[in-house]
Design a protein around this motif. Structure first.
Motif, short mmCIF file in Angstrom:
data_model
loop_
_atom_site.label_atom_id
_atom_site.label_comp_id
_atom_site.label_asym_id
_atom_site.label_seq_id
_atom_site.Cartn_x
_atom_site.Cartn_y
_atom_site.Cartn_z
N GLY A 46 0.81 -1.21 0.00
CA GLY A 46 0.00 0.00 0.00
C GLY A 46 0.84 1.26 0.00
O GLY A 46 2.05 1.22 -0.25
N ARG A 47 0.18 2.37 0.28
CA ARG A 47 0.86 3.67 0.30
C ARG A 47 1.06 4.10 1.75
O ARG A 47 0.13 4.02 2.56
CB ARG A 47 0.04 4.72 -0.46
N PHE A 48 2.26 4.57 2.08
CA PHE A 48 2.60 4.89 3.46
C PHE A 48 3.40 6.19 3.55
O PHE A 48 4.15 6.53 2.63
CB PHE A 48 3.47 3.78 4.08
N LYS A 49 3.24 6.89 4.67
CA LYS A 49 4.16 7.96 5.02
C LYS A 49 5.41 7.29 5.58
O LYS A 49 5.31 6.40 6.43
CB LYS A 49 3.53 8.90 6.04
N ALA A 50 6.57 7.73 5.11
CA ALA A 50 7.81 7.03 5.45
C ALA A 50 8.89 8.00 5.91
O ALA A 50 8.91 9.18 5.53
CB ALA A 50 8.31 6.25 4.24
N ARG A 51 9.79 7.45 6.73
CA ARG A 51 11.03 8.14 7.06
C ARG A 51 12.16 7.41 6.36
O ARG A 51 12.27 6.19 6.45
CB ARG A 51 11.27 8.13 8.57
N HIS A 52 13.01 8.15 5.68
CA HIS A 52 14.11 7.58 4.91
C HIS A 52 15.41 7.71 5.71
O HIS A 52 15.84 8.81 6.05
CB HIS A 52 14.22 8.31 3.57
N PHE A 53 16.02 6.55 6.01
CA PHE A 53 17.29 6.51 6.72
C PHE A 53 18.33 5.81 5.85
O PHE A 53 18.00 5.07 4.93
CB PHE A 53 17.15 5.74 8.04
N ARG A 54 19.59 6.01 6.19
CA ARG A 54 20.69 5.32 5.51
C ARG A 54 21.71 4.87 6.55
O ARG A 54 22.15 5.68 7.38
CB ARG A 54 21.33 6.25 4.48
N ILE A 55 22.09 3.59 6.53
CA ILE A 55 23.11 3.08 7.43
C ILE A 55 24.46 3.17 6.73
O ILE A 55 24.64 2.69 5.61
CB ILE A 55 22.82 1.61 7.83
N LEU A 56 25.43 3.78 7.42
CA LEU A 56 26.75 4.03 6.85
C LEU A 56 27.84 3.61 7.85
O LEU A 56 27.57 3.43 9.03
CB LEU A 56 26.93 5.53 6.56
N ASP A 57 29.06 3.48 7.34
CA ASP A 57 30.25 3.33 8.18
C ASP A 57 30.13 2.17 9.19
O ASP A 57 30.46 2.31 10.37
CB ASP A 57 30.55 4.62 8.96
N HIS B 40 30.63 -3.18 4.71
CA HIS B 40 29.20 -3.30 4.40
C HIS B 40 28.80 -2.13 3.51
O HIS B 40 29.02 -0.97 3.86
CB HIS B 40 28.37 -3.29 5.68
N PRO B 41 28.18 -2.40 2.34
CA PRO B 41 27.74 -1.32 1.47
C PRO B 41 26.68 -0.44 2.15
O PRO B 41 26.06 -0.85 3.13
CB PRO B 41 27.14 -2.05 0.26
N ASP B 42 26.48 0.77 1.61
CA ASP B 42 25.45 1.65 2.14
C ASP B 42 24.09 0.96 2.05
O ASP B 42 23.80 0.21 1.11
CB ASP B 42 25.41 2.96 1.36
N TYR B 43 23.24 1.24 3.03
CA TYR B 43 21.99 0.52 3.22
C TYR B 43 20.88 1.54 3.47
O TYR B 43 20.87 2.22 4.49
CB TYR B 43 22.19 -0.42 4.42
N ASP B 44 19.98 1.70 2.51
CA ASP B 44 18.87 2.65 2.63
C ASP B 44 17.62 1.94 3.12
O ASP B 44 17.28 0.86 2.61
CB ASP B 44 18.59 3.31 1.29
#
Length: 239
Positions: free
Chosen positions: A183-194, A201-205
Motif C-alpha cells: 500500500g501507500r505509506f508515510k515514510a522516514r528515509h534513513f541510511r546506514i553508513l560506516d 558493508h555497502p550503504d543501506y537505505d
C-alpha cells in the motif's frame, strides 16, 4: 483481557538488483510485533534467504517500555542444516549470550557495557527498521553515530549466533510518501553508513513507517550485494 494491546503482522519480499537477475525473488520474511499493555514489545520474525548456501533464521526480541532490548532468541540453519541457536540477555552493565553451534560448540559469553544497550541486531530486516529508532529526530536530518551488538558479523547473519560489537552511523535523509506492494505509506528515509564489520558493508537505505513502530516499507543495499526488500503485506489488530 490479554496483555497485548496491538499486533502488527506482515511480510517482506527479498529481491535482487543485480543486472543479470534484476527483480528476481531471493527470499522472504514474515514478522509479528506485539505491543504489550505495559509498553514493552516483542518482535518476532521468520527469515529465508534462497541464495546458496540458503539461510533460514528465526528470531524473537523483547524490548522494554523504554524501547531497550532485554532479551533475544536466534536460531539459524545454513545450507539446509542446523547451524546454531542462542539466547541473549541485556542488563544495564552487561550483555550475555548462551548458545550452541555446530562449528564453535557450546558458547557462553559475558560482554561488559558502559551504558544500557540501545539496540541489538539479529539480522531480520524488520529488526533493522526498529534500529532506526536510535536516531534522535529532534535534531532533524543529518548523521549520528551509535554502538550496538549483533548476533553475527556475517552480512547474512549466517554465523554464530554469538555477541559481536559494532559501530555504525545512521543518516536521516527525510520524510517521503511511498508506494509499496502492501500500500501507500508515510515514510522516514534513513541510511546506514560506516558499519564497523570485518567485511565492508555497502550503504543501506531503509524507508520505515513514520510512526513509533518503524516497520520496514522498502530497503536497498548497494555495492556488491545489490539487494532489495519490500513490504508485501501489513495488518494491524487492536486487542
Amino acid at each position: 483481557m490479554t496483555g497485548v494491546v496491538r499486533s502488527i503482522t506482515g511480510t517482506l519480499q527479498y529481491t535482487s538488483n543485480q543486472a543479470h537477475r534484476a527483480g528476481a525473488e531471493r527470499g522472504r520474511e514474515s514478522f509479528r510485533l506485539d505491543v504489550h499493555r505495559d509498553g514493552s514489545r516483542v518482535l518476532a520474525a521468520h527469515c529465508e534467504i534462497d541464495d546458496a548456501p540458503a539461510v533460514v533464521r528465526d528470531v524473537n526480541l523483547r524490548l522494554d517500555a523504554d524501547n531497550l532490548p532485554r532479551e533475544c532468541f536466534v536460531r539459524i540453519a545454513v545450507g539446509g542444516q542446523f547451524r546454531g541457536s542462542g539466547w541473549f540477555s541485556f542488563a544495564a552493565d552487561e550483555a550475555q549470550c548462551e548458545s550452541t553451534t555446530t562449528i564453535e560448540g557450546r558458547i557462553s559469553q559475558r560482554f561488559p557495557l558502559q551504558a544500557p544497550l540501545q539496540a541489538f541486531g539479529n539480522h531480520a530486516i524488520v529488526n533493522d527498521g526498529y534500529a532506526m529508532s536510535l536516531y534522535d529526530l529532534s535534531k532533524g536530518p543529518g548523521k549520528q553515530s551509535f554502538f550496538m551488538l549483533l548476533s553475527s558479523p556475517d552480512h547474512r547473519g549466517a554465523t554464530g549466533p554469538m555477541i559481536y560489537p559494532v559501530s555504525l552511523a545512521i543518516e536521516y535523509v527525510g520524510d517521503e510518501e511511498i508506494e509499496v506492494i502492501a500500500g501507500r505509506f508515510k515514510a522516514r528515509h534513513f541510511r546506514i553508513l560506516d558499519v564497523g564489520m570485518p567485511e565492508e558493508h555497502p550503504d543501506y537505505d531503509l524507508w520505515v513507517s513514520a510512526d513509533e513502530h518503524y516497520i520496514v516499507l522498502r530497503a536497498t543495499v548497494t555495492g556488491y550485494m545489490q539487494t532489495a526488500y519490500e513490504l508485501t503485506r501489513y495488518d494491524v489488530a487492536e486487542h
